[in-house]
Design an enzyme around this catalytic site. Structure first.
Site, PDB file in Angstrom:
ATOM      1  CG  ASP A  80      -0.218  -0.310   2.592  1.00 45.89           C
ATOM      2  OD1 ASP A  80       0.951  -0.416   2.656  1.00 45.89           O
ATOM      3  OD2 ASP A  80      -1.102  -0.835   3.591  1.00 45.89           O
ATOM      4  CG  ASN A 151      -8.229  -1.215  11.879  1.00 47.33           C
ATOM      5  OD1 ASN A 151      -7.180  -1.667  11.634  1.00 47.33           O
ATOM      6  ND2 ASN A 151      -8.448  -0.219  11.175  1.00 47.33           N
ATOM      7  CG  HIS A 153      -5.417  -2.115   8.876  1.00 43.81           C
ATOM      8  ND1 HIS A 153      -5.627  -0.784   9.137  1.00 43.81           N
ATOM      9  CD2 HIS A 153      -3.950  -2.547   9.091  1.00 43.81           C
ATOM     10  CE1 HIS A 153      -4.229  -0.164   9.575  1.00 43.81           C
ATOM     11  NE2 HIS A 153      -3.409  -1.351   9.512  1.00 43.81           N
ATOM     12  CD  GLU A 158      -8.133   1.132   7.920  1.00 40.17           C
ATOM     13  OE1 GLU A 158      -7.684   0.040   8.470  1.00 40.17           O
ATOM     14  OE2 GLU A 158      -7.914   2.166   7.986  1.00 40.17           O
TER      15      GLU A 158
END
Ligand code: PGA
Length: 256
Positions: A80, A151, A153, A158
């Site tokens: 990413d 979280n 990811h 996400e």
């Protein structure tokens, strides 16, 4: 026996400390490159950024400097990059990869792929398609290295990301921007969006290693291992991967 109620379990390897885990993965990567070299093939690595892979990259650099491995026939695809983001911004993942790994080994620049964060908006869609095709043109990723966000990811997929998602532009959660703001002078400088490989892109890799360390990761790892495969915890989709392993230090594994 397997039915829709049966969740395959991801194997977990717990190391005495995170340096040991990183050294183990570095050794595995070196062996993979040596095998591929011997077969006259390129090695295709999927790479991650963030704090997690720093020690791994240091170990790979050491092995290169000691003459154990050459990266001349290695091709890399990073997970990413922020959007918008210039490649020379110290908060960018281009900058991270250059300084943490690429500048210190004999990999060819043209073989290093990090999603472009500096494209005009209208070019992003075609570019993401190109990134997917480029990975496929090399026969897919041999080994994908992952970290995990607090979280859940993987990459910047996400919560809410689907299993079928591929490389695309995504919105970042506020929690992600906050956690990642340490890489920037101020949280206002952390972009609200990013380009990320999708969950499916990751699942298509031939082999996946997720590295995690520290107690901050303990809760989400427990959720991943308890969770059915759900988009609220994107890393839980890794249960679908036949050759995925989690390599953890004892604190990350403390709630398992
Ligand atoms: P970290 O980030 O390696 O900095 O903990 C991991 C991630 O957000 O995927």
């Amino acid at each position: 026996m397997s039915d829709s109620n049966t969740r395959p379990t991801i194997p977990i390897q717990i190391f005495e400390n995170f340096t040991d885990a990183s050294q183990f993965v570095a050794q595995k990567i070196v062996r993979l490159i040596q095998q591929k070299d011997a077969a006259g093939e390129k090695t295709v690595l999927g790479l991650a950024t963030g704090n997690t892979p720093r020690t791994l990259y240091r170990e790979l650099i050491k092995k290169y400097q000691q003459g154990e491995v050459s990266f001349k026939n290695v091709v890399t695809f990073n997970l990413d990059e922020y959007y918008p983001m210039q490649t020379d911004n110290p908060g960018s993942y281009h900058y991270f990869m250059k300084h943490e790994l690429f500048d210190h080994i004999d990999i060819k620049c043209e073989n290093c792929h990090v999603p472009k964060g500096d494209l005009p908006w209208e070019k992003i869609g075609p570019y993401c398609d190109w990134y997917e095709e480029k990975i496929k043109s090399y026969g897919g990723i041999d080994l994908q290295i992952l970290g995990i966000g607090q979280n859940g990811h993987i990459g910047f997929n996400e919560p809410g990301s689907t299993k079928e998602s591929i490389t695309r532009l995504v919105n970042l959660e506020e929690q992600t921007r906050l956690v990642n703001s340490s890489e920037f002078e101020h949280i206002d400088q952390v972009p609200y969006q990013a380009i990320t490989m999708g969950v499916q892109t990751i699942l298509d890799a031939h082999e996946v290693i997720l590295l995690a360390n520290g107690e901050k990761k303990a809760k989400i790892l427990a959720e991943v291992m308890a969770n059915r495969m759900e988009s609220s915890v994107p890393a839980s989709f890794l249960h679908h991967h036949p050759r995925c392993i989690f390599m953890l230090d004892p604190t990350a594994a403390s709630l398992l």
